[in-house]
Design a protein around this motif. Structure first.
Motif, PDB file in Angstrom:
ATOM      1  N   HIS A 178      12.564  31.315  16.652  1.00  0.00           N
ATOM      2  CA  HIS A 178      13.264  30.759  17.815  1.00  0.00           C
ATOM      3  C   HIS A 178      12.575  29.503  18.361  1.00  0.00           C
ATOM      4  O   HIS A 178      13.170  28.759  19.133  1.00  0.00           O
ATOM      5  N   TYR A 179      11.344  29.223  17.944  1.00  0.00           N
ATOM      6  CA  TYR A 179      10.731  27.977  18.387  1.00  0.00           C
ATOM      7  C   TYR A 179      11.476  26.755  17.820  1.00  0.00           C
ATOM      8  O   TYR A 179      11.507  25.704  18.431  1.00  0.00           O
ATOM      9  N   LYS A 182      14.133  25.504  20.091  1.00  0.00           N
ATOM     10  CA  LYS A 182      13.777  24.861  21.358  1.00  0.00           C
ATOM     11  C   LYS A 182      14.063  23.367  21.264  1.00  0.00           C
ATOM     12  O   LYS A 182      13.641  22.686  20.327  1.00  0.00           O
ATOM     13  N   GLU A 216       0.635  32.191  27.194  1.00  0.00           N
ATOM     14  CA  GLU A 216       1.513  33.065  27.983  1.00  0.00           C
ATOM     15  C   GLU A 216       0.691  33.767  29.049  1.00  0.00           C
ATOM     16  O   GLU A 216      -0.486  34.044  28.838  1.00  0.00           O
ATOM     17  N   ARG A 223       4.986  46.571  24.924  1.00  0.00           N
ATOM     18  CA  ARG A 223       5.295  46.440  23.504  1.00  0.00           C
ATOM     19  C   ARG A 223       4.128  46.875  22.635  1.00  0.00           C
ATOM     20  O   ARG A 223       3.988  46.464  21.483  1.00  0.00           O
ATOM     21  N   TYR A 226       4.367  47.766  18.822  1.00  0.00           N
ATOM     22  CA  TYR A 226       4.490  46.644  17.892  1.00  0.00           C
ATOM     23  C   TYR A 226       3.250  45.772  17.933  1.00  0.00           C
ATOM     24  O   TYR A 226       2.633  45.475  16.905  1.00  0.00           O
ATOM     25  N   MET A 236       2.356  34.985  16.693  1.00  0.00           N
ATOM     26  CA  MET A 236       2.649  33.623  17.173  1.00  0.00           C
ATOM     27  C   MET A 236       2.253  32.515  16.187  1.00  0.00           C
ATOM     28  O   MET A 236       2.970  31.529  16.037  1.00  0.00           O
ATOM     29  N   HIS A 240       5.654  30.726  14.806  1.00  0.00           N
ATOM     30  CA  HIS A 240       5.989  29.685  15.787  1.00  0.00           C
ATOM     31  C   HIS A 240       5.060  28.466  15.716  1.00  0.00           C
ATOM     32  O   HIS A 240       5.512  27.329  15.658  1.00  0.00           O
ATOM     33  N   LYS A 340      -2.220  35.724  25.018  1.00  0.00           N
ATOM     34  CA  LYS A 340      -1.620  36.441  26.143  1.00  0.00           C
ATOM     35  C   LYS A 340      -2.600  36.370  27.312  1.00  0.00           C
ATOM     36  O   LYS A 340      -3.816  36.223  27.111  1.00  0.00           O
ATOM     37  N   LYS A 345       1.988  29.890  31.655  1.00  0.00           N
ATOM     38  CA  LYS A 345       2.924  29.901  30.536  1.00  0.00           C
ATOM     39  C   LYS A 345       3.163  28.450  30.164  1.00  0.00           C
ATOM     40  O   LYS A 345       3.692  27.667  30.973  1.00  0.00           O
ATOM     41  N   GLN A 375       7.574  23.649  26.855  1.00  0.00           N
ATOM     42  CA  GLN A 375       8.056  24.484  27.951  1.00  0.00           C
ATOM     43  C   GLN A 375       6.913  24.807  28.885  1.00  0.00           C
ATOM     44  O   GLN A 375       5.775  24.826  28.445  1.00  0.00           O
TER      45      GLN A 375
HETATM   46  C1  BG6 Z   1       7.878  36.172  20.336  1.00  0.00           C
HETATM   47  C2  BG6 Z   1       6.639  37.001  20.361  1.00  0.00           C
HETATM   48  O1  BG6 Z   1       8.199  35.822  19.021  1.00  0.00           O
HETATM   49  O2  BG6 Z   1       7.677  35.000  21.095  1.00  0.00           O
HETATM   50  C3  BG6 Z   1       6.260  37.343  21.780  1.00  0.00           C
HETATM   51  O3  BG6 Z   1       6.827  38.203  19.630  1.00  0.00           O
HETATM   52  C4  BG6 Z   1       6.178  36.108  22.629  1.00  0.00           C
HETATM   53  O4  BG6 Z   1       5.016  38.042  21.834  1.00  0.00           O
HETATM   54  C5  BG6 Z   1       7.418  35.230  22.458  1.00  0.00           C
HETATM   55  O5  BG6 Z   1       6.079  36.500  23.982  1.00  0.00           O
HETATM   56  C6  BG6 Z   1       7.238  33.897  23.148  1.00  0.00           C
HETATM   57  O6  BG6 Z   1       8.440  33.180  23.135  1.00  0.00           O
HETATM   58  P1  BG6 Z   1       8.746  32.076  24.233  1.00  0.00           P
HETATM   59  O7  BG6 Z   1      10.042  31.492  23.822  1.00  0.00           O
HETATM   60  O8  BG6 Z   1       8.799  32.778  25.546  1.00  0.00           O
HETATM   61  O9  BG6 Z   1       7.613  31.113  24.184  1.00  0.00           O
END
Ligand code: BG6
Length: 486
Positions: A178-179, A182, A216, A223, A226, A236, A240, A340, A345, A375
């Motif tokens: 999903h990165y 963005k 973050e 979680r 996992y 990460m 990403h 983390k 963030k 972000q």
């Molecule tokens: C996810 C991770 O792929 O990405 C999470 O599993 C993480 O641990 C998240 O919090 C972060 O995504 P974003 O878009 O909030 O930076």
């Protein structure tokens, strides 16, 4: 512009990802008129729910995860009418596959685009793909979307890829990161290749180092099951951050076509200098948070957040120094870090240009620092020195700033919105190809192996700080600093 009507089948439909990201993303696209109302979203999971029961959960999810001003009752109701549910364990061949099939092949829908979205544990992907195929659910134009993580190391990643590849050709497999969804990550491509000035300076002659940070403030967020088996490197960095790295470092692709782009990205991954047990200590720092503060409140240690407070060597922070062994980048450190329970963030790419000559303005001028904020508050800044107004030749630093888009006017799409519909459209450019995932795992796996042999485990850092001192030490050796210390 609306896409053609489609059917989206989600495996893992009661899970956190579906509720937090997938349904809200489809809702927003629907609300903006991009999803034809006769499309269908079919959730499947083991829970014994019916359509109505699942719609209620979906409604709650929207209320929790979509901003109130984007929620219009009538639109929500129309959206929920598209939502169906079939109770089914996708990894098992028994179960209500007939029900799912009759829903999908009914009436005019039989030959529309069908997307299977796998949001389950990755070790089930092969079995789900097999069942989808053997139960006759594939259509002429079906695609399968795989959530990360693809495996937990190179071997398991290959297994997942093979398992799914047996039933779906690579061209219809969409590995989501999903990165890449963005806006500010996609913008790096524009920034680099639409600005000749930057393009000419984008190499080892001009650039001293690059930092990529994804920090973050959250901790485990329940979680633990996992995350404790994963850790920050797998969670990460492998996906990403390495994806962001490829976009920052790749050569100019011949076109923006999916394969042209991905050919260049995979070359970067394959050019990464291997890290292994012999050079691990000098290049990788790992940490785990202990008690500290987040948002002004005391928070417990990672180990205390784990169910049963089990001792654990899982890293919640990684910082590493990567090098790309090619003509453009040889000798330029790429510092990557993610953690983390950091102070904020923040996802950011910092490109530090080399210092200038001493002379005219006293000491050597510091090199410019281009900051790409991914972000929050997407922006690109490049400070410039200008003459201080008045008699003397003093200097002022001014920020050439660009927000990406006008705040308040343009709503940044959530990364899943674009990607989920790219799968419908069959546009794989922003998805990860098989060889990319495997090249990334190839580089990451020796780090995991090195750690396994190292009894010291991760260093500790206080929650709410920028990680263990070893992360700063990593840069100090080269006379560099993390951006917040400069
Ligand atoms: C996810 C991770 O792929 O990405 C999470 O599993 C993480 O641990 C998240 O919090 C972060 O995504 P974003 O878009 O909030 O930076």
């Amino acid at each position: 512009e609306p896409v053609d009507s489609f059917d989206y089948v989600i495996f893992g439909a009661t899970g956190d990802l579906t509720m937090r990201k997938l349904l809200p993303a489809l809702y927003r696209r629907f609300a903006e008129g991009q999803v034809p109302a006769d499309s269908r979203i079919v959730g499947t999971a083991r829970s014994p729910l019916d359509d109505e029961g699942y719609r209620e959960r979906a409604r709650q999810a929207l209320h929790e995860h979509v901003r109130a001003d984007e929620l219009i009752d009538a639109t929500v109701n129309r959206f929920l009418r598209m939502v169906h549910y079939v109770s089914l364990n996708g990894a098992e061949s028994t179960g209500n596959w007939e029900g799912l099939k009759s829903l999908l092949v009914s009436n005019a829908a039989a030959d529309r685009v069908r997307v299977f979205y796998l949001a389950t544990a990755p070790d089930l992907y092969g079995d789900i793909a097999r069942n989808v195929a053997e139960k006759g659910l594939r259509s002429e134009s079906s695609r399968i979307v795989l959530e990360k993580p693809i495996g937990t190391d190179l071997e398991t990643a290959r297994k997942v890829n093979e398992g799914v590849g047996r039933y779906f050709p690579e061209g219809s497999i969409f590995r989501i990161d999903h990165y890449l969804g963005k806006e500010a990550v996609q913008n790096i491509i524009a920034l680099r290749f639409a600005n000749p000035m930057l393009e000419r300076m984008w190499d080892r002659d001009s650039i001293e180092y690059v930092q990529i940070t994804a920090a973050e403030t959250v901790g485990l967020e329940g979680r633990g099951g996992y995350y404790d088996g994963s850790g920050a490197l797998r969670d990460m960095i492998q996906n990403h951050l390495l994806q962001v790295l490829t976009v920052v470092a790749m050569e100019r692709p011949v076109s923006l076509d999916a394969d042209a782009l991905r050919d260049e990205k995979v070359r970067v991954l394959k050019s990464l200098k291997p890290l292994d047990r012999d050079n691990l200590r000098a290049n990788v720092a790992r940490g785990q948070y202990v008690q500290g503060t987040a948002g002004g409140k005391p928070v417990p240690a990672y180990r205390e957040e784990l169910p049963g407070e089990t001792p654990s060597n899982t890293e919640t922070f990684v910082a590493l120094k990567a090098e790309i062994d090619n003509a453009r980048w040889r000798g330029v450190p790429f510092y990557l870090r993610s953690g983390k329970r950091m102070p904020e963030k923040l996802t950011e790419v910092v490109v530090q240009f080399r210092a200038g000559e001493p002379g005219l303005f006293g000491e050597a001028r510091p090199g410019s620092r281009l900051v790409i904020r991914v972000q929050p508050n997407e922006s690109v800044t490049l400070p410039l020195f200008v003459k201080h107004p008045g008699d003397s030749f003093g200097l002022d630093e001014v920020d050439a700033l660009s927000r990406l888009g006008e705040p308040g006017r343009i709503r940044y799409r959530d990364s899943y919105e674009g990607l989920m519909l790219d799968a419908v459209k069959g546009s794989p450019a922003l998805f990860v190809r098989k060889d990319e995932t495997e090249a990334a795992w190839q580089w990451v796996t020796p780090i995991l192996e090195g750690w396994r042999e190292d009894e010291n485990g991760p260093d500790t850092y206080e929650a709410g700080t920028w990680g263990p001192d070893s992360a700063r030490e990593l840069l100090r050796q080269a006379g560099h600093q993390w951006v917040e210390d400069i």
